[in-house]
Design an enzyme around this catalytic site. Structure first.
Site, mmCIF file in Angstrom:
data_model
loop_
_atom_site.group_PDB
_atom_site.id
_atom_site.type_symbol
_atom_site.label_atom_id
_atom_site.label_comp_id
_atom_site.label_asym_id
_atom_site.label_seq_id
_atom_site.Cartn_x
_atom_site.Cartn_y
_atom_site.Cartn_z
ATOM 1 N NE ARG A 6 -14.095 -7.825 4.372
ATOM 2 C CZ ARG A 6 -13.959 -8.536 5.498
ATOM 3 N NH1 ARG A 6 -12.848 -8.435 6.203
ATOM 4 N NH2 ARG A 6 -14.930 -9.319 5.900
ATOM 5 C CE LYS A 50 -3.783 -2.472 2.268
ATOM 6 N NZ LYS A 50 -3.068 -3.774 2.311
ATOM 7 C CG ASP A 104 -5.687 -6.114 -5.727
ATOM 8 O OD1 ASP A 104 -5.542 -7.151 -6.402
ATOM 9 O OD2 ASP A 104 -5.535 -6.080 -4.491
ATOM 10 C CG ASN A 151 -1.168 -7.472 -3.434
ATOM 11 O OD1 ASN A 151 -1.249 -7.472 -2.221
ATOM 12 N ND2 ASN A 151 -2.091 -6.959 -4.226
ATOM 13 N NE ARG A 211 -9.328 -10.077 -6.466
ATOM 14 C CZ ARG A 211 -8.355 -9.573 -5.707
ATOM 15 N NH1 ARG A 211 -7.654 -10.364 -4.925
ATOM 16 N NH2 ARG A 211 -8.080 -8.278 -5.735
ATOM 17 N NE ARG A 243 -4.149 -9.469 -7.302
ATOM 18 C CZ ARG A 243 -3.732 -9.856 -6.116
ATOM 19 N NH1 ARG A 243 -3.165 -11.033 -5.962
ATOM 20 N NH2 ARG A 243 -3.863 -9.052 -5.081
ATOM 21 C CE LYS A 249 -6.844 0.055 1.094
ATOM 22 N NZ LYS A 249 -7.131 -0.637 -0.188
ATOM 23 C CD GLU A 266 -4.044 -3.670 -1.358
ATOM 24 O OE1 GLU A 266 -3.382 -4.727 -1.395
ATOM 25 O OE2 GLU A 266 -4.887 -3.421 -0.479
#
Length: 322
Positions: A235, A128, A275, A285, A227, A213, A163, A283
């Site tokens: 979420r 993040k 994402d 990852n 997703r 994703r 978050k 994000e």
């Protein structure tokens, strides 16, 4: 299928606890085994530094795609990671001091051993924070723990998501309405629970249609899955009940991949998951991305093959230089 590289070590969370249906590390291990690569397995707590040698108390590992009976382990033995061709760094966050110590140790492996992803880059690119290098691709985002700054951000943008900065898997992600009686209590909870700053981001209503994703391999998009959040949840993480569905990249998503891909490649981040919600990057990852099995299950490519092809190319280049 066989590989010229014979020995790998995988640093991951306890293998008995993983959900093989959605675990990307497991997909990588299945592909490694299909290439006749010998696999040593260890958990992060079994990593040590003895003089200049990075060693692990590891076990030989065999895997099979059978729920409830997915692995066999050999006897524990000490392995010098410099003797491995490749080390896979695949432990999950939290991004705490124990996690930070791990890439410091793996950075010292050296020689002709390739560590994927590059441990220094993993350490320096928490999800993040790293994404904030690309603000032009993101929704309005604030990283702070200052209540006045959050108040001003909410006044400007209305509904927001709050978050933890170093959270993962969708844990402790909250949507705050424009006028929300829970805000004060939630602020107090975050201030007590998290010593670091946290993320406040403009809420994107289109998340109801999915959070995409996208897997990038050596800087290039290799597959994607949409997703969709469960009812009554914002979420979309599959560990939180999100449903996976087939998807393709939009022109905007291709633009995002083209913008960030060269930097991922430069940093040695071979396997990355990003994402994207409604055309906005949220994000990046790099620690232990998921999505490989979901992409294949929904009719997409076997990204594990693409990842291993890239790993072997990089390992060959390192061997040639060494």
């Amino acid at each position: 299928m066989s590989s010229r590289f014979r020995k790998i070590a995988v640093q991951m969370d306890p293998i008995e606890r993983i959900n093989i249906a959605g675990d990307s590390t497991f997909a990588l291990l299945l592909e490694a085994q299909a290439r006749d690569i010998e696999i040593c397995y260890y958990t992060p707590d079994r990593l040590s530094l003895r003089g200049s040698d990075v060693v692990a108390l590891a076990q030989d590992l065999r895997v099979r795609d059978v729920k409830g009976d997915h692995f066999d382990l050999g006897a524990a033995r000490e392995v010098c990671l410099r003797d491995m061709d490749i080390v896979l760094l695949r432990q999950d966050p939290p991004f705490d001091l124990a996690y930070i110590t791990s890439p410091h140790l793996l950075e010292m492996v050296g020689g002709r051993t390739l560590v994927v992803n590059d441990p220094a880059s993993v350490r320096n690119a928490p999800e993040k924070l790293f994404v904030m290098n690309f603000p032009q691709l993101m929704p309005p985002t604030l990283i702070t723990r200052d209540k006045g700054a959050i108040d001003a951000f909410r006044a400007e943008h209305g509904e927001v998501v709050m978050k933890p900065l170093h959270g993962h898997g969708g844990a402790a992600v909250f949507r705050l309405l424009k006028q929300d009686a829970n805000y004060g209590s939630l602020y107090d909870l975050f201030a007590t629970s998290f010593r670091e700053q946290w993320v406040v981001q403009k809420f994107l209503p289109a998340v109801a249609k999915g959070d995409k994703r996208i897997i990038l391999v050596d800087g290039e998009p290799a597959g994607a899955v949409n997703r969709v959040p469960a009812d009554n949840d914002i979420r979309s993480n599959m560990v939180r009940g999100g449903a996976a569905e087939a998807t393709a990249l939009s022109p905007r998503e291709q633009e995002i991949c083209a913008a960030i891909g060269p930097e991922l490649k430069r940093r040695g981040l071979v396997f990355v998951g990003i994402d994207v919600i409604d055309g906005y990057l949220t994000e990046i990852n790099v620690t232990s991305p998921t999505g490989v099995r979901a992409i294949k299950r929904t009719g997409g490519p076997d990204v594990a093959v693409t990842i291993w092809d890239a790993i072997e190319r990089k390992a060959a280049q390192l061997e040639a230089v060494g």
